[in-house]
Structures are given as C-alpha cells and as structure tokens.
Design a protein around this motif. Structure first.
Motif, PDB file in Angstrom:
ATOM      1  N   ASP A  41      25.526  52.328  76.732  1.00 26.20           N
ATOM      2  CA  ASP A  41      26.416  52.193  75.582  1.00 26.20           C
ATOM      3  C   ASP A  41      27.400  51.035  75.710  1.00 26.20           C
ATOM      4  O   ASP A  41      28.350  50.932  74.921  1.00 26.20           O
ATOM      5  N   ALA A  44      27.528  48.799  72.533  1.00 21.33           N
ATOM      6  CA  ALA A  44      28.156  49.489  71.398  1.00 21.33           C
ATOM      7  C   ALA A  44      29.668  49.596  71.582  1.00 21.33           C
ATOM      8  O   ALA A  44      30.433  49.427  70.622  1.00 21.33           O
ATOM      9  N   GLN A  47      31.165  46.204  70.738  1.00 15.41           N
ATOM     10  CA  GLN A  47      31.137  45.883  69.311  1.00 15.41           C
ATOM     11  C   GLN A  47      32.116  46.734  68.509  1.00 15.41           C
ATOM     12  O   GLN A  47      32.696  46.257  67.537  1.00 15.41           O
ATOM     13  N   ASP A  48      32.296  47.985  68.919  1.00 11.98           N
ATOM     14  CA  ASP A  48      33.180  48.892  68.188  1.00 11.98           C
ATOM     15  C   ASP A  48      34.598  48.925  68.752  1.00 11.98           C
ATOM     16  O   ASP A  48      35.464  49.609  68.217  1.00 11.98           O
ATOM     17  N   ARG A 379      24.761  41.206  66.459  1.00  8.76           N
ATOM     18  CA  ARG A 379      24.171  42.509  66.752  1.00  8.76           C
ATOM     19  C   ARG A 379      23.691  42.596  68.190  1.00  8.76           C
ATOM     20  O   ARG A 379      23.735  43.657  68.815  1.00  8.76           O
TER      21      ARG A 379
END
Length: 428
Positions: A41, A44, A47-48, A379
């Motif tokens: 993760d 992710a 990015q978050d 992405r």
C-alpha cells in the motif's frame, strides 16, 4: 507490548554465532511478512497522503524499535549493520516509514552512554514497545548554536519546557519526543523527553515538502510542559555519545537512500519485463530483449548495489568503533571524549554522505529511461522515488561533508558531526 524478537547474549556484544549474515537472516525472517504488507500500500499512501500509522503499529508490535536495545534489557541486541540492512529493506518497501524511525533509533543509540537509572528506565520502555520522536530544530530566529526553546525551574522546583520546534520527524507516531532546549539563564543545552500526550504538547502534521510526505515532519509546540528531573538528559558536543549519535543519525538517512535506489531498480525491472510497446527508432524488439534497455536497468542496479554496499561499509565501521567506545558515566561524572575509532567511523559515514545521495538520485532519475512517456503518469507514482531521494539528500549538505573529509585527510582535523542549525552570524 513486550518485544519477542529472537535474541542471544552474543548478539548483545556484537559477537554473533554465524556472523552478521546469520544474525540478519534470523531477524529479517520475522519482519519479511510485515515489509511485504507495507510495500503493498506504499503507493496508495503516497498518493492519498495517508500517514502510515498502521504500518508503524505493525513494526512496533513486532519489536522493530527494540532492535538495538541490549538483550539484558529485553531487546534484540543486534548490530548496527543488521539494523541498517533492515532499514534498507524497509525503505525499499516505503521510504517514509524507514525515515520516521530515525529519531527513535538515534535516541536508543544515545542511551548507551547514559547513567544506569536512565538506561534502565528507557531501555525498559522501548523493550515494551514505546517509541521516542524528535523535536530539535527551530524554523528560524535562533542564532547558530543557540535555541529559543527553554527549560526553566518553576516555583515547585520542577522543570518547565516552552518553545516551538519544526522538522519533528516521527513524533506524531511516537509515545514520547526528545526536545533540545536551552537552560534559562545558563549556558549549555539539554534534552527533555516528554510524553506526546502531556499537557501543553501540540503536534501538527503540517510538513509541506514535495518528498517524504508521510514522515510526520511537522511542528510541535510546548507550552509550560512539566518535565521530570530524570527525563532531563545531558548532552556534550564532542563526547563519545554525541559523535556516535550524529554519525548514526546520518547513517539512517543513507540507509533510506539505499532503499530508494533498490526500489527504483525493482520498478525498472518490472516495467521493462511487462512492456509490449516500443519505438520505431529502437530495435523493434520487446524492451525486455533490447540490449540498450537492458543496459539502462543494469546501470540502475549497479548504482543501487554501490549505494547499499557503501552504506553497509559505514555501518560496519560504526560497529567496530563501539568495540572500544567509553562506557556510560555515573550521575555527575564527566562525559568521555570520542575515541579515534569513533572519529574514523564518522569520516566513513561522511564519505558515504558524499556518494550515496548521487547514486540514489541517479537511479531514480534513470528509471524513466527504461520506459516511455507513460512512466510519468501520476497513477504510477514513479516520480516519488526521485522526490523522496532528493528530500532525504538535503538533510546534511554534501558540500560541507566533502570539505570536512578533505580537512581530515590533509590536516588530520577531526570531523564535526551535525549538531546545530540556526541563523548564520553576520559577516565581519
């Protein structure tokens, strides 16, 4: 939670049966599943902008923070080399998580020279799973070598801590934080170790750097925080403790950079192995079969290898320096000066500081030569390797370290580890 890492008495002294590889393999086996979960993760989270509280909890519960606590105090007692290898593994999974442990591991290193009551108090807490963050740097307004954060005696004879710190890496994830402070009305500096949840402590996640976004490197404010006498610790620049800790702090950053280089290597290999599109200006082959693309990946891998080998050589130098390092002093005793072996280890770390950032940044940059424009997709987040490496590389400017290395070899001048940041004195 008490750590349950496999330990042995020999590991506590650095004389491990089977040598450092056997020690590393034994401890790595315990953390490998956790590292894999952290890596899953990592993109992710970046990015978050999700702070890695859960990965930190996994590591704390498994005893990562107690790796350097001696066996007799309930820790794993592993060598500097072994913990450095594990940090590289962790940084390859998520460089943010490896970086945020820097403060805690550095604090643990410093306990070696503290009086027995301090060692017993803090080794016990760390072995039970507690962690310590950092609150040393002030954002501005303090002259180099001075601090605006102060410790003062209150009417009851206790200590009160007041001030604001920035770059408090790891504190937001920790149980305690170690705060550098000036003594009000007196010369010198001290460390005050306070619970993050104590009255008067406020920790903010306001770090706005373009890399290492998730290390909790923000602001901490201390307002009339009560500090116990036994949690006000001495610190003497040039002492054995200060020299070793300064070198160790930089070694952690170098391990993070080596891990980033390894992550860039692995991402490059994965991209090339799976790519089917190519260019008419190339050989027309699949990227995985194209000799030029293979060469790009090979150069990235070579840089990652050189970075890791250099960092581990510096780690072994620190291990050797501890073999004859002065022991802890009794309360009120004079701190021992650094040995020559410690100064040599500091030089070795500084040499790594000059070379490893360049290797890691080049590996992260060359990653994009192994693909096309699709590699720049947000992405995919491949840019995070360069951003993270550049952010880590700025922590201790290499130009200053290179000068110090030259002075050591030319003139025999002992190096000075990084121990203060502040406003420069006006030029005469």
């Amino acid at each position: 939670m008490t750590t349950t890492l496999p330990t042995d008495t020999a590991a506590s002294t650095g004389s491990t049966p089977g040598g450092p590889d056997a020690e590393y393999e034994r401890v790595h086996a315990r953390f490998a599943p956790i590292l894999a979960r952290i890596a899953e993760d990592a993109l992710a989270r970046d990015q978050d902008r999700t702070l890695p509280h859960e990965p930190v909890r996994w590591l704390d519960e498994a005893g990562f923070g107690a790796l350097r606590v001696p066996v007799e105090y309930g820790g794993a007692g592993v060598s500097v080399e072994t913990v450095t290898r594990l940090l590289i593994d962790l940084a390859a999974a998520d460089s943010n998580v490896a970086h945020l442990y820097r403060s805690h591991l550095g604090f643990t290193e410093s306990l070696r020279w503290q009086p027995t009551p301090v060692r017993e108090r803090w080794y016990g807490r760390i072995a039970a799973g507690q962690t310590v963050g950092n609150a040393s740097t002030e954002r501005g307004g303090n002259a180099l070598g001075t601090l605006n954060t102060t410790l003062s005696r209150d009417a009851d004879g206790g200590w009160r801590l007041n001030g604001t710190k920035y770059y408090t890496t790891g504190t937001i994830f920790s149980d305690h934080t170690r705060v550098s402070a000036a003594l009000e009305g007196a010369d010198g500096r001290r460390f005050a170790v306070v619970p993050v949840t104590a009255d008067g402590v406020r920790v903010e996640d306001d770090w706005d750097g373009f890399g290492q976004k998730l290390t909790g490197t923000g602001t901490a404010v201390f307002t009339d925080v009560l500090v116990d006498d036994q949690d006000v610790l001495e610190r003497v620049v040039g002492s054995a403790e200060a020299v070793h800790e300064a070198a160790f702090f930089q070694l952690v950053l170098l391990a993070v950079l080596a891990g980033i280089a390894r992550a860039a290597r692995d991402d490059a290999a994965t991209i090339v192995a799976g790519r089917t599109r190519t260019f008419n200006t190339g050989s027309g082959q699949l990227f995985r079969d194209d000799p030029l693309i293979q060469q790009v990946v090979g150069r990235i891998a070579a840089r990652a290898f050189a970075a890791e080998a250099t960092v581990l050589a510096a780690a072994r130098s620190l291990d050797r320096s501890l073999a004859d390092a002065p022991a802890a002093v009794d309360v009120g005793g004079e701190p021992e000066p650094a040995t020559r072996a410690q100064l040599v280890a500091e030089v070795d770390v500084e040499q790594a500081q000059v070379t490893v950032p360049e290797l890691a940044l080049a590996a992260a940059q060359q990653l994009f030569e192994a693909s096309g424009a699709s590699a720049t997709s947000t992405r995919k987040g491949l840019d995070r390797h360069w951003r993270n490496a550049q952010t880590v590389a700025t922590h201790n400017p290499a130009v200053f370290r290179a000068r110090a290395i030259g002075d050591w070899f030319v003139n025999g001048t002992p190096p000075e580890g990084l121990n203060a940041i502040g406003d420069a004195r006006p030029s005469s």
